[in-house]
Design a protein around this motif. Structure first.
Motif, PDB file in Angstrom:
ATOM      1  N   ALA A  89       0.859  -1.181   0.000  1.00 37.85           N
ATOM      2  CA  ALA A  89       0.000   0.000   0.000  1.00 37.85           C
ATOM      3  C   ALA A  89       0.898   1.234   0.000  1.00 37.85           C
ATOM      4  CB  ALA A  89      -0.903   0.007   1.232  1.00 37.85           C
ATOM      5  N   ALA A  90       0.389   2.324  -0.552  1.00 40.62           N
ATOM      6  CA  ALA A  90       1.159   3.565  -0.614  1.00 40.62           C
ATOM      7  C   ALA A  90       0.613   4.553   0.406  1.00 40.62           C
ATOM      8  CB  ALA A  90       1.077   4.167  -2.011  1.00 40.62           C
ATOM      9  N   VAL A  91       1.504   5.267   1.068  1.00 41.70           N
ATOM     10  CA  VAL A  91       1.127   6.344   1.973  1.00 41.70           C
ATOM     11  C   VAL A  91       1.784   7.606   1.425  1.00 41.70           C
ATOM     12  CG1 VAL A  91       1.167   7.206   4.338  1.00 41.70           C
ATOM     13  CG2 VAL A  91       1.030   4.750   3.922  1.00 41.70           C
ATOM     14  N   VAL A  92       0.956   8.569   1.031  1.00 40.83           N
ATOM     15  CA  VAL A  92       1.449   9.789   0.393  1.00 40.83           C
ATOM     16  C   VAL A  92       0.865  11.023   1.068  1.00 40.83           C
ATOM     17  CG1 VAL A  92       1.771   8.653  -1.843  1.00 40.83           C
ATOM     18  CG2 VAL A  92      -0.401   9.766  -1.343  1.00 40.83           C
ATOM     19  N   GLY A  93       1.391  12.178   0.703  1.00 42.29           N
ATOM     20  CA  GLY A  93       0.865  13.437   1.222  1.00 42.29           C
ATOM     21  C   GLY A  93       1.698  13.966   2.372  1.00 42.29           C
ATOM     22  N   ALA A  94       1.016  14.507   3.365  1.00 40.82           N
ATOM     23  CA  ALA A  94       1.668  15.206   4.472  1.00 40.82           C
ATOM     24  C   ALA A  94       2.166  14.244   5.553  1.00 40.82           C
ATOM     25  CB  ALA A  94       0.714  16.239   5.063  1.00 40.82           C
ATOM     26  N   ASP A 161      -3.989  -0.290  -2.050  1.00 42.17           N
ATOM     27  CA  ASP A 161      -4.580   0.923  -1.469  1.00 42.17           C
ATOM     28  C   ASP A 161      -3.597   2.088  -1.514  1.00 42.17           C
ATOM     29  OD1 ASP A 161      -6.901  -0.406  -0.878  1.00 42.17           O
ATOM     30  OD2 ASP A 161      -6.605  -0.446   1.299  1.00 42.17           O
ATOM     31  N   VAL A 162      -4.144   3.293  -1.637  1.00 47.19           N
ATOM     32  CA  VAL A 162      -3.346   4.511  -1.547  1.00 47.19           C
ATOM     33  C   VAL A 162      -3.982   5.381  -0.465  1.00 47.19           C
ATOM     34  CG1 VAL A 162      -2.518   6.578  -2.726  1.00 47.19           C
ATOM     35  CG2 VAL A 162      -2.692   4.421  -3.981  1.00 47.19           C
ATOM     36  N   LEU A 163      -3.195   5.690   0.565  1.00 47.68           N
ATOM     37  CA  LEU A 163      -3.645   6.518   1.673  1.00 47.68           C
ATOM     38  C   LEU A 163      -3.022   7.895   1.499  1.00 47.68           C
ATOM     39  CD1 LEU A 163      -5.277   6.259   4.327  1.00 47.68           C
ATOM     40  CD2 LEU A 163      -3.133   5.780   5.485  1.00 47.68           C
ATOM     41  N   ASN A 164      -3.867   8.913   1.323  1.00 46.70           N
ATOM     42  CA  ASN A 164      -3.387  10.276   1.077  1.00 46.70           C
ATOM     43  C   ASN A 164      -3.746  11.170   2.258  1.00 46.70           C
ATOM     44  OD1 ASN A 164      -2.497  12.677   0.048  1.00 46.70           O
ATOM     45  ND2 ASN A 164      -4.097  12.867  -1.483  1.00 46.70           N
TER      46      ASN A 164
END
Length: 176
Positions: A89-94, A161-164
């Motif tokens: 899964a990817a965790v992106v953003g702040a 999943d991508v968590l932004n």
């Protein structure tokens, strides 16, 4: 945990060192074990290719034991996942360390994924976290999880999943 393509499995057959990794303990960990191919199959001596994608370690152990029993008496073997590569899964953003996170035997939750990503930055908008799954977008209020203990917001992440975590600067309204 369900085994998938690119996972690396260490298979140890007791009392049959010829079936184990050559070099044993001296082999580089990145090269140890057997890699599941893109078709979800694993090649093993005497057995050939066996489908392992979607199987648990226990199911693969049972199948491999059964197949090797055609050639050896009293087969005892152990299987361990050395490298979890198929479920990510990817965790992106702040967050402090955005990127891809591999899933292991322990289910990966939203809170754990954020923690693995080094936590959030100062400007993170924790009440508007977005989860992209199967072409749909879901809003998660992680702030309610942290401040009020609302565990319904701590979803289990799935492969792909991508968590932004958005930046609160994106919510700024300027009045002139």
């Amino acid at each position: 945990y369900r085994i998938g393509p690119q996972d690396r499995l260490l298979i140890t057959v007791w009392e049959h060192p010829e079936l184990n990794d050559p070099g044993g303990e001296k082999i580089d960990p990145e090269l140890a074990g057997k890699v599941v191919d893109e078709n979800g199959e694993l090649y093993y001596p005497y057995v050939g290719n066996i489908p392992v994608a979607g199987e648990t370690v226990s199911e693969v152990r049972t199948e491999l034991t059964r197949e090797l029993s055609n050639y050896f008496k009293k087969v005892k073997l152990d299987i361990r996942v050395l490298s979890f590569q198929s479920h990510r899964a990817a965790v992106v953003g702040a967050v402090k360390a955005p990127g891809i996170q591999s899933m292991t035997e322990t289910p990966l939750t939203v809170a754990e994924a954020i923690s693995r990503a080094g936590g959030v930055t100062e400007n993170a908008d924790m009440s508007n976290v977005a989860l992209a799954r199967d072409g749909k977008l879901y809003k998660i209020d992680v702030l309610a999880l942290y401040e009020k203990g609302n565990s319904t917001q701590n979803l289990l992440l799935k492969d792909g999943d991508v968590l932004n975590i958005p930046d609160s600067k994106d919510n700024t309204v300027l009045v002139m």
